[in-house]
Design a protein around this motif. Structure first.
Motif, PDB file in Angstrom:
ATOM      1  N   ILE A  56       5.287   2.744  11.155  1.00  0.00           N
ATOM      2  CA  ILE A  56       3.848   1.943  10.894  1.00  0.00           C
ATOM      3  C   ILE A  56       3.978   0.271  12.135  1.00  0.00           C
ATOM      4  CG2 ILE A  56       2.496   0.182   9.528  1.00  0.00           C
ATOM      5  CD1 ILE A  56       4.418   0.661   6.905  1.00  0.00           C
ATOM      6  N   ALA A  57       2.913   0.565  12.466  1.00  0.00           N
ATOM      7  CA  ALA A  57       2.081  -0.236  14.009  1.00  0.00           C
ATOM      8  C   ALA A  57       0.931  -0.930  13.242  1.00  0.00           C
ATOM      9  CB  ALA A  57       1.979   0.573  14.457  1.00  0.00           C
TER      10      ALA A  57
ATOM     11  N   ALA B 278       8.859  -7.679   8.072  1.00  0.00           N
ATOM     12  CA  ALA B 278      10.166  -7.937   7.513  1.00  0.00           C
ATOM     13  C   ALA B 278      10.815  -7.560   6.128  1.00  0.00           C
ATOM     14  CB  ALA B 278       9.622  -8.933   6.764  1.00  0.00           C
ATOM     15  N   ASP B 279       9.594  -6.107   5.787  1.00  0.00           N
ATOM     16  CA  ASP B 279      10.303  -5.614   4.911  1.00  0.00           C
ATOM     17  C   ASP B 279      10.371  -3.962   4.640  1.00  0.00           C
ATOM     18  OD1 ASP B 279      10.256  -7.467   2.626  1.00  0.00           O
ATOM     19  OD2 ASP B 279       8.643  -7.347   2.539  1.00  0.00           O
ATOM     20  N   LEU B 280       9.481  -3.039   6.125  1.00  0.00           N
ATOM     21  CA  LEU B 280       9.035  -2.411   6.653  1.00  0.00           C
ATOM     22  C   LEU B 280       9.124  -2.075   7.921  1.00  0.00           C
ATOM     23  CD1 LEU B 280       5.498  -1.859   4.689  1.00  0.00           C
ATOM     24  CD2 LEU B 280       7.843  -0.926   3.859  1.00  0.00           C
ATOM     25  N   GLY B 281       9.926  -2.804   8.405  1.00  0.00           N
ATOM     26  CA  GLY B 281      10.124  -2.693  10.315  1.00  0.00           C
ATOM     27  C   GLY B 281       8.938  -1.868  10.486  1.00  0.00           C
ATOM     28  N   ALA B 282       7.877  -2.293  10.460  1.00  0.00           N
ATOM     29  CA  ALA B 282       6.733  -1.609  11.594  1.00  0.00           C
ATOM     30  C   ALA B 282       6.868  -2.596  12.155  1.00  0.00           C
ATOM     31  CB  ALA B 282       5.664  -2.246  10.925  1.00  0.00           C
TER      32      ALA B 282
ATOM     33  N   ASP C  87       1.412   6.222  22.698  1.00  0.00           N
ATOM     34  CA  ASP C  87       2.238   7.495  21.675  1.00  0.00           C
ATOM     35  C   ASP C  87       1.857   6.766  19.998  1.00  0.00           C
ATOM     36  OD1 ASP C  87       1.946   9.546  20.817  1.00  0.00           O
ATOM     37  OD2 ASP C  87       4.527  10.418  20.741  1.00  0.00           O
ATOM     38  N   TRP C  88       1.044   7.224  19.829  1.00  0.00           N
ATOM     39  CA  TRP C  88       0.073   6.396  18.752  1.00  0.00           C
ATOM     40  C   TRP C  88       0.989   7.521  17.375  1.00  0.00           C
ATOM     41  CZ3 TRP C  88       0.236   2.075  18.070  1.00  0.00           C
ATOM     42  CH2 TRP C  88      -0.599   0.879  19.047  1.00  0.00           C
ATOM     43  N   GLY C  89       0.736   9.302  17.651  1.00  0.00           N
ATOM     44  CA  GLY C  89       1.361  10.210  16.827  1.00  0.00           C
ATOM     45  C   GLY C  89       2.677  10.069  16.867  1.00  0.00           C
ATOM     46  N   GLN C  90       3.702   9.049  17.432  1.00  0.00           N
ATOM     47  CA  GLN C  90       4.757   8.564  16.633  1.00  0.00           C
ATOM     48  C   GLN C  90       4.723   7.840  15.174  1.00  0.00           C
ATOM     49  OE1 GLN C  90       6.949   5.259  18.533  1.00  0.00           O
ATOM     50  NE2 GLN C  90       5.072   5.271  19.856  1.00  0.00           N
ATOM     51  N   TYR C  91       3.479   7.051  14.625  1.00  0.00           N
ATOM     52  CA  TYR C  91       3.345   6.949  13.943  1.00  0.00           C
ATOM     53  C   TYR C  91       2.536   6.971  12.676  1.00  0.00           C
ATOM     54  CZ  TYR C  91       4.553   2.515  16.857  1.00  0.00           C
ATOM     55  OH  TYR C  91       5.219   2.078  17.933  1.00  0.00           O
ATOM     56  N   ASP C  92       3.598   7.287  11.131  1.00  0.00           N
ATOM     57  CA  ASP C  92       2.880   7.047  10.547  1.00  0.00           C
ATOM     58  C   ASP C  92       1.931   6.471  10.444  1.00  0.00           C
ATOM     59  OD1 ASP C  92       4.697   9.783   9.407  1.00  0.00           O
ATOM     60  OD2 ASP C  92       5.757   7.687   8.685  1.00  0.00           O
TER      61      ASP C  92
END
Length: 374
Positions: free
Chosen positions: A7-8, A46-50, A113-118
């Motif tokens: 996530i970003a 903090a919880d999801l490593g975004a 590269d936003w494609g690296q994110y879900d």
């Protein structure tokens, strides 16, 4: 998904809230304490490593929606590229957590590269439609910074609009999604503060929610808080710097509101996540889901009597806190996250990529003026 989504979280360099730090910063406490004001969706990092990005302002009209969202200070927001929030006219009383302006850490959104994110979550419309449409496998969501301005259809080529609600509704497909501004789990903030302070909470005193009074900055409790003071309870007041304020709430035992304006309730989510029991009239809170029946009071006398009872019954106090935290975990973390995962699956299962036609653009352009269709 078999693994946690990547996530970003993205904001513009002209946004007057949230964190001011580089994307390379990964420590949740450092990110959180750099905020200009509110806690925000710190659970993402903090919880999801975004990853968290500040992006440069784009010239496309849709990325200028922020000017309609906060018209009272819109003409000054470009100053945030080179100045901190307290330097803006009318904002001198603010105490931003970072000594740096947004622009210090702003990057070109087109270089990522936003494609690296879900999933990419934008506060306001940080990325223009032409960028969003380049990544058909990534779910793009936007949340208008001020609440009640994202309750209609999705616009600007994005897949999801986040409405800042937390009613427990789980979305099954792209569109409107319940997702609170303060996205935190039941103990997200407590874990951040305990690691930062290297000690447990002092569990002492009563913290007064800032909107119980109109004074800014707050220097004293209003007269209607006298029953609590006469009962011998220390009234802890709001602090302007986010680190100081969160420390005070973390160390408090109770968080109360009585009188003043109706609040959305992001502060209630924060205190419960910090491990402090919230007691107030749920009719004064939009996120009334967090005020469980046992903590709902309608007068200062009721509030004082309840605190008196809980002081004599530690087991009861812990049971109520656990109940509030379970509600928070469910409504402010688990269900909103499941909604995003469902929307991601929905987008990726569609046989045709998302389109953004000329008619869509014309319709959205008209929305820029009234903002009502957002």
């Amino acid at each position: 998904m078999d693994k946690a989504p990547k996530i970003a979280l993205v904001k513009q360099e002209v946004y007057q809230d949230l964190y001011v730090c580089p994307v390379t910063e990964k420590d949740p406490a450092t990110i959180l304490f750099s905020s200009m004001g509110r806690v925000g969706p710190i659970g993402l990092t903090a919880d999801l490593g975004a990853d968290f990005y500040i992006v440069k302002e784009e010239p496309q009209w849709e990325t200028h929606i922020y000017r309609k969202v906060t018209p009272h200070i819109a003409k000054y927001l470009s100053m945030l590229k080179t100045q901190t929030l307290d330097k803006l006219p009318g904002q001198a009383f603010k105490r931003p957590g970072s000594p740096y302006p947004n622009g210090r850490f702003a990057v070109d959104g087109r270089s990522i590269d936003w494609g690296q994110y879900d999933i990419v979550i934008s506060i306001n419309v940080s990325l223009p439609a032409e960028v969003v449409l380049q990544y058909p496998r990534t779910l793009f969501a936007y949340m208008i910074g001020e609440a009640n301005m994202a309750t209609g259809a999705v616009h600007f080529g994005y897949d999801v609009t986040l409405n800042q609600m937390a009613r427990g509704i789980v979305a099954t497909q792209c569109g409107r999604v319940d997702f609170p501004y303060t996205f935190v789990g039941g103990d997200t903030l407590e874990r951040i503060m305990s690691r930062y302070l290297q000690r447990p909470s002092q569990q002492k005193g009563v913290f007064m929610e800032i909107n119980s009074t109109t004074e800014r900055p707050v220097t004293q409790a209003p007269p209607h808080f006298r029953p609590l003071k006469e009962a011998g309870y220390d009234i802890i007041l709001h602090q302007q710097r986010i680190c100081d304020n969160l420390k005070n709430i973390y160390d408090a035992k109770y968080f109360v509101k009585m009188g003043g304006r109706t609040i959305r309730g992001n502060s209630v989510a924060e205190v419960v996540s910090l491990g402090t029991l919230a007691i107030m009239d749920r009719n004064e809170v939009i996120h009334k889901e967090l005020i469980i029946d046992e903590c709902h009071v309608t007068s200062m006398e009721e509030m004082t009597a309840l605190i008196n009872r809980l002081e004599k019954d530690p087991a009861r106090y812990q049971a109520l806190l656990a109940k509030q935290r379970a509600v928070l975990q469910d409504l402010f973390f688990d269900r909103p996250l499941q909604s995003l995962l469902n929307c991601l699956q929905d987008k990726r299962q569609k046989s045709r990529p998302h389109s953004y036609t000329l008619w869509d653009k014309l319709y959205d352009r008209q929305c820029l003026l009234p903002l009502k269709c957002l």
